[in-house]
Design a protein around this motif. Sequence first.
Motif, PDB file in Angstrom:
ATOM      1  N   THR A 157     -36.221 -57.834  -2.840  1.00 35.95           N
ATOM      2  CA  THR A 157     -34.976 -57.092  -3.069  1.00 35.95           C
ATOM      3  C   THR A 157     -34.406 -56.652  -1.720  1.00 35.95           C
ATOM      4  O   THR A 157     -34.989 -55.787  -1.061  1.00 35.95           O
ATOM      5  CB  THR A 157     -35.234 -55.864  -3.964  1.00 35.95           C
ATOM      6  OG1 THR A 157     -35.929 -56.278  -5.147  1.00 35.95           O
ATOM      7  CG2 THR A 157     -33.939 -55.162  -4.332  1.00 35.95           C
ATOM      8  N   PRO A 158     -33.281 -57.242  -1.295  1.00 32.97           N
ATOM      9  CA  PRO A 158     -32.743 -56.931   0.037  1.00 32.97           C
ATOM     10  C   PRO A 158     -32.532 -55.436   0.306  1.00 32.97           C
ATOM     11  O   PRO A 158     -32.849 -54.952   1.394  1.00 32.97           O
ATOM     12  CB  PRO A 158     -31.424 -57.704   0.071  1.00 32.97           C
ATOM     13  CG  PRO A 158     -31.651 -58.856  -0.854  1.00 32.97           C
ATOM     14  CD  PRO A 158     -32.516 -58.290  -1.961  1.00 32.97           C
ATOM     15  N   SER A 159     -32.018 -54.691  -0.671  1.00 32.89           N
ATOM     16  CA  SER A 159     -31.775 -53.261  -0.428  1.00 32.89           C
ATOM     17  C   SER A 159     -33.084 -52.497  -0.241  1.00 32.89           C
ATOM     18  O   SER A 159     -33.167 -51.570   0.576  1.00 32.89           O
ATOM     19  CB  SER A 159     -30.951 -52.639  -1.554  1.00 32.89           C
ATOM     20  OG  SER A 159     -31.666 -52.654  -2.779  1.00 32.89           O
ATOM     21  N   LEU A 160     -34.123 -52.880  -0.971  1.00 27.90           N
ATOM     22  CA  LEU A 160     -35.430 -52.235  -0.802  1.00 27.90           C
ATOM     23  C   LEU A 160     -36.043 -52.626   0.534  1.00 27.90           C
ATOM     24  O   LEU A 160     -36.664 -51.803   1.218  1.00 27.90           O
ATOM     25  CB  LEU A 160     -36.380 -52.625  -1.935  1.00 27.90           C
ATOM     26  CG  LEU A 160     -36.155 -51.932  -3.269  1.00 27.90           C
ATOM     27  CD1 LEU A 160     -37.042 -52.542  -4.339  1.00 27.90           C
ATOM     28  CD2 LEU A 160     -36.412 -50.434  -3.148  1.00 27.90           C
ATOM     29  N   ARG A 161     -35.902 -53.875   0.896  1.00 27.69           N
ATOM     30  CA  ARG A 161     -36.443 -54.366   2.169  1.00 27.69           C
ATOM     31  C   ARG A 161     -35.809 -53.609   3.329  1.00 27.69           C
ATOM     32  O   ARG A 161     -36.491 -53.160   4.244  1.00 27.69           O
ATOM     33  CB  ARG A 161     -36.182 -55.872   2.266  1.00 27.69           C
ATOM     34  CG  ARG A 161     -36.761 -56.522   3.447  1.00 27.69           C
ATOM     35  CD  ARG A 161     -38.221 -56.711   3.258  1.00 27.69           C
ATOM     36  NE  ARG A 161     -38.708 -57.508   4.361  1.00 27.69           N
ATOM     37  CZ  ARG A 161     -39.947 -57.657   4.646  1.00 27.69           C
ATOM     38  NH1 ARG A 161     -40.856 -57.094   3.904  1.00 27.69           N
ATOM     39  NH2 ARG A 161     -40.318 -58.374   5.654  1.00 27.69           N
ATOM     40  N   ALA A 162     -34.482 -53.468   3.290  1.00 25.40           N
ATOM     41  CA  ALA A 162     -33.776 -52.757   4.355  1.00 25.40           C
ATOM     42  C   ALA A 162     -34.217 -51.292   4.420  1.00 25.40           C
ATOM     43  O   ALA A 162     -34.451 -50.746   5.499  1.00 25.40           O
ATOM     44  CB  ALA A 162     -32.267 -52.852   4.141  1.00 25.40           C
ATOM     45  N   ARG A 163     -34.340 -50.669   3.270  1.00 25.67           N
ATOM     46  CA  ARG A 163     -34.754 -49.260   3.223  1.00 25.67           C
ATOM     47  C   ARG A 163     -36.193 -49.101   3.707  1.00 25.67           C
ATOM     48  O   ARG A 163     -36.531 -48.120   4.362  1.00 25.67           O
ATOM     49  CB  ARG A 163     -34.606 -48.755   1.785  1.00 25.67           C
ATOM     50  CG  ARG A 163     -34.687 -47.282   1.662  1.00 25.67           C
ATOM     51  CD  ARG A 163     -33.345 -46.642   1.968  1.00 25.67           C
ATOM     52  NE  ARG A 163     -33.390 -45.278   1.508  1.00 25.67           N
ATOM     53  CZ  ARG A 163     -33.089 -44.235   2.261  1.00 25.67           C
ATOM     54  NH1 ARG A 163     -32.672 -44.402   3.482  1.00 25.67           N
ATOM     55  NH2 ARG A 163     -33.193 -43.030   1.775  1.00 25.67           N
ATOM     56  N   ASP A 214     -32.854 -54.537  -9.590  1.00 25.50           N
ATOM     57  CA  ASP A 214     -31.396 -54.606  -9.671  1.00 25.50           C
ATOM     58  C   ASP A 214     -30.872 -54.431 -11.095  1.00 25.50           C
ATOM     59  O   ASP A 214     -29.758 -53.939 -11.293  1.00 25.50           O
ATOM     60  CB  ASP A 214     -30.893 -55.928  -9.080  1.00 25.50           C
ATOM     61  CG  ASP A 214     -31.060 -55.973  -7.565  1.00 25.50           C
ATOM     62  OD1 ASP A 214     -30.975 -54.900  -6.931  1.00 25.50           O
ATOM     63  OD2 ASP A 214     -31.275 -57.073  -7.027  1.00 25.50           O
ATOM     64  N   THR A 226     -31.210 -42.038  -3.469  1.00 19.22           N
ATOM     65  CA  THR A 226     -30.826 -43.371  -3.910  1.00 19.22           C
ATOM     66  C   THR A 226     -31.893 -43.911  -4.859  1.00 19.22           C
ATOM     67  O   THR A 226     -33.005 -43.375  -4.933  1.00 19.22           O
ATOM     68  CB  THR A 226     -30.729 -44.355  -2.719  1.00 19.22           C
ATOM     69  OG1 THR A 226     -32.037 -44.539  -2.159  1.00 19.22           O
ATOM     70  CG2 THR A 226     -29.773 -43.865  -1.653  1.00 19.22           C
ATOM     71  N   LYS A 227     -31.551 -44.981  -5.526  1.00 21.57           N
ATOM     72  CA  LYS A 227     -32.522 -45.651  -6.390  1.00 21.57           C
ATOM     73  C   LYS A 227     -33.685 -46.193  -5.551  1.00 21.57           C
ATOM     74  O   LYS A 227     -34.834 -46.165  -5.984  1.00 21.57           O
ATOM     75  CB  LYS A 227     -31.793 -46.781  -7.135  1.00 21.57           C
ATOM     76  CG  LYS A 227     -32.542 -47.391  -8.267  1.00 21.57           C
ATOM     77  CD  LYS A 227     -31.664 -48.317  -9.108  1.00 21.57           C
ATOM     78  CE  LYS A 227     -31.317 -49.588  -8.416  1.00 21.57           C
ATOM     79  NZ  LYS A 227     -30.778 -50.629  -9.307  1.00 21.57           N
ATOM     80  N   GLU A 228     -33.392 -46.666  -4.343  1.00 20.57           N
ATOM     81  CA  GLU A 228     -34.429 -47.182  -3.442  1.00 20.57           C
ATOM     82  C   GLU A 228     -35.461 -46.115  -3.101  1.00 20.57           C
ATOM     83  O   GLU A 228     -36.642 -46.415  -2.924  1.00 20.57           O
ATOM     84  CB  GLU A 228     -33.792 -47.735  -2.156  1.00 20.57           C
ATOM     85  CG  GLU A 228     -33.038 -49.035  -2.325  1.00 20.57           C
ATOM     86  CD  GLU A 228     -31.639 -48.875  -2.927  1.00 20.57           C
ATOM     87  OE1 GLU A 228     -31.007 -49.899  -3.206  1.00 20.57           O
ATOM     88  OE2 GLU A 228     -31.185 -47.725  -3.122  1.00 20.57           O
ATOM     89  N   GLU A 238     -36.146 -49.091   7.414  1.00 20.61           N
ATOM     90  CA  GLU A 238     -35.661 -47.779   7.854  1.00 20.61           C
ATOM     91  C   GLU A 238     -36.776 -46.728   7.802  1.00 20.61           C
ATOM     92  O   GLU A 238     -36.943 -45.926   8.719  1.00 20.61           O
ATOM     93  CB  GLU A 238     -34.496 -47.363   6.958  1.00 20.61           C
ATOM     94  CG  GLU A 238     -33.854 -46.055   7.319  1.00 20.61           C
ATOM     95  CD  GLU A 238     -32.746 -45.701   6.330  1.00 20.61           C
ATOM     96  OE1 GLU A 238     -32.698 -44.540   5.898  1.00 20.61           O
ATOM     97  OE2 GLU A 238     -31.937 -46.591   5.999  1.00 20.61           O
TER      98      GLU A 238
END
Length: 193
Positions: A113-119, A29, A53-55, A122
């Motif tokens: 990292t929530p955004s990485l986990r979500a990605r 982050d 994206t950064k992810e 996916e």
Amino acid sequence: MSLWSRTRNTVYREITATAMALFLERGFDATTIDDIAAAAGISRRSFFRYFGTKEDVVLGDLIASGDLVRQALEARPDDEEVWAALRNALHSVKDTAFDEPTMLKIFTMVHETPSLRARSIEKHLQWQALLTPEVRRRLGADPADPLDVRADALVATVITCLDVAGDAWTRCNGAVPLETLFDAAAAAVRSTP
């Protein structure tokens, strides 16, 4: 491979290595796209030519790994039991881009990292789309039958076991091999009445 493709792959790997070093040093982050572009010696616009994206910098190779698992599964003997074929295919594909301590740091970053986990979730859905047709074939399922959910359930379960094993691996700081944790998760699912 053409010169253009080789050049593109080289730049992609350089940007990825630069970004991963920043992520591991500063945190995901706390690292911006501008930070990555500056450190890699490219423009922000050039960054987006390689990554959406950064992810995607962290998880971009996950799809490629899914394709390697699919190829490994297709290469398994047809008479091998489906669970064993999936397990053996997963175990045959290891990420050799990073050493184990670095992989542990990356897993920890993804899981924290929530955004990485979500990605990541996916991307695993894309793995399911890659692996399910071969599992359907092995089960003798009619590809046109939308009500035969066996292959989807098996692949989703295996991917969930992989995620559970990854969580445990980060919690134990890599003290137990990831493969052992995956096997334990899969065995629990298979033996539960």
